[in-house]
Design a protein around this motif. Structure first.
Motif, short mmCIF file in Angstrom:
data_model
loop_
_atom_site.label_atom_id
_atom_site.label_comp_id
_atom_site.label_asym_id
_atom_site.label_seq_id
_atom_site.Cartn_x
_atom_site.Cartn_y
_atom_site.Cartn_z
N ARG A 128 0.89 -0.99 -0.04
CA ARG A 128 -0.09 0.02 -0.18
C ARG A 128 0.86 1.25 -0.11
N HIS A 129 0.76 2.18 -1.00
CA HIS A 129 1.59 3.19 -1.16
C HIS A 129 0.70 4.57 -1.89
N ASP A 130 1.19 5.71 -0.96
CA ASP A 130 0.69 6.83 -1.87
C ASP A 130 1.25 6.89 -3.20
N LEU A 131 0.30 7.59 -4.12
CA LEU A 131 0.70 8.07 -5.41
C LEU A 131 1.10 9.44 -5.68
N SER A 132 1.66 9.50 -6.84
CA SER A 132 2.03 10.98 -7.29
C SER A 132 0.74 11.74 -7.56
N ILE A 133 -0.33 11.09 -7.73
CA ILE A 133 -1.60 11.73 -7.92
C ILE A 133 -2.26 12.05 -6.74
N PRO A 134 -2.53 13.35 -6.15
CA PRO A 134 -3.09 13.72 -5.00
C PRO A 134 -4.14 13.07 -4.57
N GLY A 135 -4.01 12.76 -3.48
CA GLY A 135 -5.54 12.04 -2.86
C GLY A 135 -5.73 10.56 -3.35
N ILE B 213 -8.63 -24.20 -5.36
CA ILE B 213 -8.50 -22.64 -5.00
C ILE B 213 -8.23 -21.89 -6.38
N ALA B 214 -8.71 -20.66 -6.49
CA ALA B 214 -8.58 -19.61 -7.26
C ALA B 214 -8.07 -18.43 -6.81
N VAL B 215 -6.90 -17.83 -7.64
CA VAL B 215 -6.48 -16.78 -7.01
C VAL B 215 -6.17 -15.69 -7.87
N GLU B 216 -6.28 -14.42 -7.62
CA GLU B 216 -6.31 -13.15 -8.57
C GLU B 216 -5.32 -12.36 -7.62
N LEU B 217 -4.40 -11.29 -8.63
CA LEU B 217 -3.87 -10.41 -7.93
C LEU B 217 -4.73 -9.11 -8.32
N ALA B 218 -5.12 -8.46 -7.37
CA ALA B 218 -5.96 -7.18 -7.45
C ALA B 218 -5.13 -6.03 -7.00
N THR B 219 -5.01 -5.16 -8.17
CA THR B 219 -4.43 -3.86 -7.73
C THR B 219 -5.14 -2.68 -7.99
N TYR B 220 -5.46 -2.02 -6.69
CA TYR B 220 -6.40 -0.82 -6.65
C TYR B 220 -5.94 0.28 -6.81
N VAL B 221 -6.20 1.32 -7.69
CA VAL B 221 -5.78 2.83 -7.69
C VAL B 221 -6.96 3.47 -7.11
N VAL B 222 -7.13 3.78 -5.85
CA VAL B 222 -8.34 4.38 -5.02
C VAL B 222 -8.21 5.56 -4.47
#
Length: 124
Positions: free
Chosen positions: A28-35, A104-113
């Motif tokens: 989990r990291h802050d992005l260069s996009i504010p907020g 078992i099924a597995v996904e890698l979920a990447t959220y930009v929120v």
């Protein structure tokens, strides 16, 4: 959680977020996009995991790592994804996923929120 409570094949660091649905937060990291922030999570589904409709305050980028998952995005026909398949769920779109395979099924979920908002909002 004890080992006996967790189905075989589910990581010991996983947290059950719904019956048969296990989440492992990777980063989990802050992005260069504010907020905005990025959250990356490994999601593991047992075959009996019930789908539940939900949405996110941002985009979700998914890559299926293992098994077969069916995704239902509001306004689109269902799609079945296998290992290596990827899809993007747009901001606020109601959707659900379910394991349609045997193991078992597995996904890698990447959220930009949006930072500070709940990652997942369940739709009743």
């Amino acid at each position: 959680m004890s080992t006996k409570d967790r189905p075989e094949g589910i990581s010991p660091t996983a947290v059950e977020s719904a019956p048969g649905l296990w989440r492992i937060d990777l980063q989990r990291h802050d992005l260069s996009i504010p907020g905005r922030e990025v959250i990356q999570t490994r999601v593991e589904f047992t075959p009996d995991s019930p789908p539940f409709k939900h949405f996110h305050p941002g985009e979700e980028i998914i890559c299926v790592l293992q098994g077969t998952l069916e995704y239902r995005l509001e306004g689109q026909p269902p799609m079945v994804c296998n290992p290596g398949d990827a899809l993007t769920v747009p901001y606020g779109v109601h959707h659900q996923a379910r394991n349609v395979g045997d193991g078992i099924a597995v996904e890698l979920a990447t959220y930009v929120v949006e930072k500070g908002k709940p990652l997942l909002i369940k739709v009743e």
